[in-house]
Design a protein around this motif. Structure first.
Motif, PDB file in Angstrom:
ATOM      1  N   TRP A 140       4.839  -9.504  -6.862  1.00 18.44           N
ATOM      2  CA  TRP A 140       4.229  -9.075  -5.600  1.00 18.44           C
ATOM      3  C   TRP A 140       5.259  -9.215  -4.514  1.00 18.44           C
ATOM      4  CZ3 TRP A 140      -0.278  -6.685  -5.735  1.00 18.44           C
ATOM      5  CH2 TRP A 140      -0.905  -6.371  -4.524  1.00 18.44           C
TER       6      TRP A 140
ATOM      7  N   TRP B 127      -7.575 -11.357  -2.966  1.00 18.92           N
ATOM      8  CA  TRP B 127      -6.459 -12.242  -3.319  1.00 18.92           C
ATOM      9  C   TRP B 127      -5.129 -11.698  -2.798  1.00 18.92           C
ATOM     10  CZ3 TRP B 127      -3.433 -11.869  -8.389  1.00 18.92           C
ATOM     11  CH2 TRP B 127      -2.527 -12.922  -8.487  1.00 18.92           C
ATOM     12  N   ARG B 128      -4.932 -10.370  -2.976  1.00 22.24           N
ATOM     13  CA  ARG B 128      -3.620  -9.805  -2.652  1.00 22.24           C
ATOM     14  C   ARG B 128      -3.650  -8.676  -1.627  1.00 22.24           C
ATOM     15  NH1 ARG B 128      -0.622  -9.186  -8.543  1.00 22.24           N
ATOM     16  NH2 ARG B 128       0.825 -10.910  -8.264  1.00 22.24           N
TER      17      ARG B 128
ATOM     18  N   GLU C  86       2.178 -11.464   0.727  1.00 25.24           N
ATOM     19  CA  GLU C  86       2.111 -12.453  -0.367  1.00 25.24           C
ATOM     20  C   GLU C  86       0.652 -12.662  -0.737  1.00 25.24           C
ATOM     21  OE1 GLU C  86       3.941 -16.298   0.094  1.00 25.24           O
ATOM     22  OE2 GLU C  86       5.380 -15.404   1.483  1.00 25.24           O
ATOM     23  N   PRO C  87       0.366 -13.031  -1.999  1.00 28.83           N
ATOM     24  CA  PRO C  87      -1.026 -13.358  -2.339  1.00 28.83           C
ATOM     25  C   PRO C  87      -1.519 -14.516  -1.471  1.00 28.83           C
ATOM     26  CG  PRO C  87       0.352 -13.321  -4.313  1.00 28.83           C
ATOM     27  CD  PRO C  87       1.281 -13.186  -3.143  1.00 28.83           C
TER      28      PRO C  87
END
Ligand code: SAM
Length: 280
Positions: A141, A178-179, A211-212
């Protein structure tokens, strides 16, 4: 009479190329170019961006993306009958539309795209959810895309943007939050499509976070939440049985009561559990 972009209206395109909608390919076409341009605008500023479009069909959204200024559109379409209609769009926008015939679930488009990349699609919902989960769970990611602008059945769209504790909260909302940031951008009634589907639809716009929100291995997190929400009425010690040895200790170490149910557990705790399991 020509449409707003100088190409023939979509009804004429469909008649000329014999594109009777096939149910097996989930074909419900958008024929209103004002609407497809509006959807394209939800994808953000497209100038200077490559856009990956999945399932262009007769080209309504494709034309919206190009008229809204996309640098290049790479469109992947499974139905070979649509290719001549798409070739006419490509000729109208020289060098800006590339079409690949095939199944988007089998094709890796990245070799044909230059960042920054946005994704836009009006897809059958089962293909859409599978691709969404893939696009949210790559090993690294940030991902190849900056944003995803995707049409879903309204009920699926609500599951993607659902808040923790709500009935619609589950695997999709958890992975999306989450992301990414996810919101419903446009709601559409069945009559917006030809032929009209049975249910309403909505466009969901997701923007990738840099970023997550919490660290976790995507594959482990996906497995944990899929299993947890698969039996959402069960307590987690039962729903997650067999996932890892010493499960109750791992749940407690992650801030989760073994008697909790999945829908009451937050993203932070699920990520902690995924890290605990990945650590062995
Ligand atoms: N984008 C067009 C529009 O908005 O009018 C067509 C939308 S229609 C709901 C879905 C399109 O996805 C169809 O053209 C269908 O042939 C295509 N499609 C279905 N499954 C696909 C797959 N696995 N890979 C690529 N295209 C697919």
């Amino acid at each position: 009479m020509a449409a707003i972009d100088g190409l023939p209206p979509l009804r004429e395109v469909i008649a000329t190329h014999g594109l009777a909608a096939k149910k097996s390919l989930g074909q419900n076409f958008l024929l209103d170019l004002n609407l497809t341009a509006k959807i394209a605008r939800q994808a953000g500023d497209l100038s200077g961006c490559d856009v990956l479009e999945i399932g262009p069909g007769p080209g309504g959204l494709t034309r919206g993306l190009l008229s809204e200024g996309a640098r290049k559109v790479l469109a992947i379409e499974k139905d070979a009958r649509c290719l001549p209609a798409l070739a006419e769009v490509a000729a109208h926008y020289p060098g800006r539309l590339q079409v690949i015939e095939g199944d988007a679930l089998q094709i890796d488009p990245l070799a044909h795209l230059t960042p920054p990349i946005r994704v836009a699609a009006n897809l059958p919902y089962n293909v859409g959810t599978e691709l969404l989960v893939r696009w949210l769970t790559p090993p690294e990611w940030p991902p190849f895309w900056e944003s995803l602008t995707l049409m879903f059945q309204r009920e699926v769209a609500e599951r993607i943007v659902a808040a923790p504790g709500s009935k619609a909260y589950g695997r999709l909302a958890l992975l999306a939050s989450w992301r990414a940031e996810a919101r419903i951008a446009i709601s559409l009634p069945p009559e917006a499509f030809t032929p009209p589907p049975k249910v309403s639809s909505a466009v969901v716009h997701l923007t990738a976070l840099p970023e997550p929100r919490y660290p976790a291995d995507p594959k482990v997190l996906e497995r944990v939440v899929a299993q947890a929400f698969n039996q959402r009425r069960k307590m987690l010690r039962a729903a997650l049985k067999g996932l890892a040895p010493d499960l109750e200790d791992r749940l407690l170490a992650s801030g989760i009561k073994p008697t909790d149910r999945a829908e009451t557990v937050g993203l932070e705790q699920f990520c902690a559990l995924a890290r605990n399991i990945a650590a062995g």
